[in-house]
Design an enzyme around this catalytic site. Structure first.
Site, short mmCIF file in Angstrom:
data_model
loop_
_atom_site.label_atom_id
_atom_site.label_comp_id
_atom_site.label_asym_id
_atom_site.label_seq_id
_atom_site.Cartn_x
_atom_site.Cartn_y
_atom_site.Cartn_z
N GLN A 175 -8.19 13.98 -49.26
CA GLN A 175 -6.72 14.02 -49.42
C GLN A 175 -6.01 12.63 -49.37
OE1 GLN A 175 -4.92 15.41 -45.25
NE2 GLN A 175 -6.33 16.97 -46.12
N GLU A 226 -0.37 7.37 -40.97
CA GLU A 226 -0.83 7.96 -39.55
C GLU A 226 -1.90 7.14 -39.14
OE1 GLU A 226 -2.97 11.85 -40.84
OE2 GLU A 226 -2.98 10.71 -42.83
N ARG A 250 -4.11 17.37 -52.19
CA ARG A 250 -5.45 17.70 -51.77
C ARG A 250 -6.42 17.25 -53.19
NH1 ARG A 250 -5.39 22.95 -51.14
NH2 ARG A 250 -4.76 22.63 -49.18
N HIS A 286 -1.86 10.92 -48.99
CA HIS A 286 -0.37 11.13 -48.74
C HIS A 286 0.49 10.06 -49.44
CE1 HIS A 286 -1.92 13.88 -45.76
NE2 HIS A 286 -2.45 13.05 -45.24
N HIS A 295 -8.69 9.77 -47.59
CA HIS A 295 -9.33 9.92 -46.48
C HIS A 295 -9.56 11.57 -46.15
CE1 HIS A 295 -4.99 10.74 -45.62
NE2 HIS A 295 -5.58 11.51 -44.60
#
Length: 247
Positions: free
Chosen positions: A31, A51, A128, A33, A108
């Site tokens: 996926q 993240e 995804r 982001h 990642h």
């Protein structure tokens, strides 16, 4: 998987951070982001999703981190549509106590046999790219978001590498110092914790200790309000992570 929502900014009208403990017992979806700018421009929310992971356990596992050299948008699209994601995605070995920082736009995935502590921006926007042809609870293939995922992928990004976390120093060792959040590793020689303009989240990752009189054991998280100084009474093997907003 355990997940909690944390309001890490005392002036925020909505939570700005999430902390998760993720135990990957299978290869999770590949996926990507978006960043804040894309999320806002597309009306998806205030935040994108940067993240960081601190590896709690690894059974000789790997992480999908970035793309192989020479992979451009066309090559990645072809690999995804032909079910050959592994030909484009870079897999890297990971061990306990490694740290990985993942900027928004980085392709990642967590792989089977790894457990991580994750701190991230407060966003559930996930595109995804590949899901091993798995089916959802409705018996149909789970949705993929290839067009939007490719649109937010940073093909020029520096490939993230798992780095071994240094041992906790007296007063803590900074593992991540980013605009979005900070992450600090502490051990048994941290007698007090101080917060300033924002909350901080304390998560015990080894041993146990008492924080302002409240006992926290392995896997437990507590919030410390802004503008506080608390006493830490550790057991000898205490280790804990502290997440707080970035500058």
């Amino acid at each position: 998987t355990e997940e909690g929502t944390l309001n890490l900014n005392s002036n925020a009208s909505k939570p700005q951070g999430l902390i998760k403990l993720i135990d990957a017992q299978d290869d999770l979806s590949i996926q990507v982001h978006p960043d804040d700018a894309y999320a806002r421009a597309e009306g998806l929310g205030t935040f994108g999703k940067t993240e960081a992971w601190y590896v709690l356990h690894s059974d000789g596992a790997k992480l999908a981190l970035g793309l192989k050299a020479g992979t451009d948008e066309a090559a990645l699209r072809q690999a995804l549509t032909e079910g050959r994601a592994e030909d484009a995605v870079l897999y890297q070995d990971v061990k306990a106590e490694d740290v990985v920082f993942l900027k928004a736009g980085t392709v990642h995935a967590l792989c089977s046999g790894v457990m991580v502590y994750e701190v991230q921006q407060s966003s559930d926007i996930t595109f995804r790219l590949y899901d091993y042809e798995r089916f959802g609870l409705d018996g149909r293939p789970r949705d993929l978001h290839i067009d939007r995922g490719l649109a937010v992928t940073d093909f020029d990004a520096v490939i993230p590498r798992p780095d071994s976390a240094p041992p906790p120093a007296p007063g803590g060792t900074v593992l991540v110092d980013a605009d979005e959040f900070t992450l600090i590793l502490h051990g048994a020689d941290t007698p007090t914790l101080t917060t300033f303009n924002a909350f901080a989240a304390v998560t015990v990752i080894a041993g146990k200790g008492r924080f302002a009189g409240v006992e926290l054991i392995l896997g437990r998280t507590a919030l410390i309000p802004a503008g506080r100084e608390i006493t830490v009474l550790p057991a000898a093997d205490l280790r804990f992570l502290v997440a707080a907003p970035g500058c």
